[in-house]
Design an enzyme around this catalytic site. Structure first.
Site, short mmCIF file in Angstrom:
data_model
loop_
_atom_site.label_atom_id
_atom_site.label_comp_id
_atom_site.label_asym_id
_atom_site.label_seq_id
_atom_site.Cartn_x
_atom_site.Cartn_y
_atom_site.Cartn_z
CB SER A 258 -0.90 0.00 1.23
OG SER A 258 -0.12 0.12 2.41
CE LYS A 259 -1.83 6.48 -3.09
NZ LYS A 259 -2.60 7.74 -3.24
NE ARG A 260 0.01 -0.13 6.12
CZ ARG A 260 0.70 -1.11 6.71
NH1 ARG A 260 1.86 -0.84 7.28
NH2 ARG A 260 0.23 -2.34 6.73
#
Length: 478
Positions: A258-260
């Site tokens: 994911s973006k994290r």
């Protein structure tokens, strides 16, 4: 970019043909970039061709901005293609033509089930906790049973007995029972093709021999093969492709990327994180593929070494720190003028590329990304009076300013403005004053750069030049 009406793969010599087929509903993400890279490398390794297809059939979500970003990202990574991109939306008539061929030959049928009937069917399946599949209600019915002029879809008549095994080049032999594949729609009621049909037709017409894609598409292979095999019965020359479904990329904690974790568009790695294309190329190569313990592999070596046998079955873990460490290696190896241009673009119109190029050997030595080089180069273009960080200001307290005056007086008499001469003069002063060199270097660094971190202090003096360096020391001296 203008679409190309011809089929890139037709009338070409036999051999390996791969394709990368992104959907332009977003930018080129890291997983897509790796898929593109593996397709490119496999084709180049085997002397074949690699093609680009833009699967833009979702007209509501597909955007020109995303198309441009995908193509720009591929160009930046250095992935070239052997024909102009094929736009799937241009080929709806061809897709429909194949659907009608399948219908005419008895491999597909008209389904007149209404949306309400299909929803009732699904509700019943949910209530009975059965798999959600079309129940084949129009598979063997006579179309004349439907009201005259009633809308219909065309469904593929999939085999409903036995099983199919795919000898996947990454996953190994994978078997699915035919009863698990329902009769899915290949042509909608409005005459538009579905994704499953369009992909198969385009792969065939482009001459694709090897379908290398994420393993989230593995189930699609079992749905697409019946079209291929039915068309092979009708026309011949519709061979099964070689499938290679590569595991997805996970975050460093093993969770879905994911973006994290750093699941950004390729352009963000370039513009925001300051990653070089050769570093991202190398990192993506090693993300799921290996060659012994080798970490740093050049583009030419990758073409020579890459094959599907080296792709692992387990998901890869994306680690932004490892990427930055690898990027540091490529920064140190990069041409100084090239890096100077990249840094100057971020610093703005006041930046002096020639000065940056001279400074680059000392600026890049510990940097892990372009941003860190930019930060390290700020002192070169700072205006007097220098803005001071809190820690730098602390270094100028007490007797530091008096020490700076002594340093200024000693360096003002230095005519050989080289790092060697400046170091010798400063060391001699430290001995004369009975001080350690650090006692002199720390306030010098604060006065010259406004920070507590910089390249070696004598490199800083040389890069600033005699007049500017002395002016900065004088401005902070007591």
């Amino acid at each position: 970019m203008a679409s190309e009406s011809s089929i890139p793969g037709e009338a070409q010599p036999s051999g390996v043909v791969t394709r990368f087929a992104p959907s332009p509903t977003g930018f080129l993400h890291i997983g897509g970039a790796r898929t593109a890279l593996f397709n490119w490398l496999y084709a180049r390794h085997h002397g074949g061709r690699v093609l680009l297809r833009i699967e833009d059939t979702d007209r509501k979500r597909s955007t020109q901005e995303a198309i441009d970003a995908i193509i720009e990202g591929l160009d930046w990574l250095g992935l070239d293609f052997d024909a102009p991109p094929l736009f799937q939306s241009d080929r709806a008539e061809r897709h429909a033509e194949v659907a009608w061929q399948l219908l005419k030959a008895g491999h597909a049928y008209k389904c007149f089930a209404t949306p309400e009937e299909l929803e009732a069917m699904r509700e019943e399946q949910r209530a009975q906790k059965k798999p959600m599949r079309y129940d084949g209600r129009w598979r063997d019915r006579d179309p004349s049973d439907a009201p005259e002029g009633a809308p219909f879809t065309i469904r593929l008549k999939t085999p409903n007995e036995g099983e199919v095994t795919i000898p996947d080049r990454v996953q190994g032999a994978v078997t699915v029972k035919n009863e698990e594949i329902d009769d899915y729609i290949i042509l909608r009621a409005d005459g538009t093709p579905t994704y499953m049909l369009a992909v198969v037709v385009d792969d065939h017409d482009m001459g694709v021999t090897h379908v290398i894609r994420g393993d989230d598409h593995l189930n699609n292979a079992f749905r697409q093969l019946p079209i291929i095999r039915a068309m092979n019965q009708i026309e011949g020359n519709w061979p099964d492709p070689v499938y290679a479904h590569i595991p997805l990329i996970h975050g460093s904690d093993g969770a879905k990327l994911s973006k994290r974790h750093g699941a950004l568009g390729v352009e963000a790695y370039r513009d925001e994180l300051g990653i070089l294309p050769e570093a991202l190329f190398n990192y993506l190569l090693r993300l799921g593929w290996g060659y012994g313990d080798r970490e740093e592999i050049s583009r030419d070596e990758a073409v020579e070494l890459f094959d599907l046998d080296g792709v692992g079955k387990s998901p890869s873990r994306f680690d932004i720190k490892k990427l930055e460490n690898l990027n540091g290696h490529y920064l140190r190896a990069a041409d100084d003028a090239r890096l100077a241009a990249l840094v100057a673009a971020r610093l703005g119109e006041d930046a002096d590329e020639a000065l940056l190029a001279r400074a680059m050997p000392v600026l890049k030595v510990r940097a892990r990304n372009i941003g860190e080089i930019v930060e390290g180069a700020q002192f070169l273009f700072a205006k007097r009076p220098l803005a001071m960080t809190e820690k730098a200001a602390a270094l100028l307290e007490g007797d530091a300013r008096a020490i700076l005056r002594t340093i200024y007086d000693a360096l003002r008499g230095e005519n050989d403005w080289t790092s060697e001469a400046l170091e010798a003069t400063t060391k001699a002063l430290a001995e004369e004053q009975g001080l350690g060199l650090g006692k002199l270097a720390q306030p010098m660094r604060a006065a010259l750069t406004g920070t507590t971190t910089s390249p070696g202090i004598f490199d800083v003096l040389v890069l600033l030049g005699r007049d500017e360096a002395l002016a900065r020391l004088d401005a902070q001296a007591a």
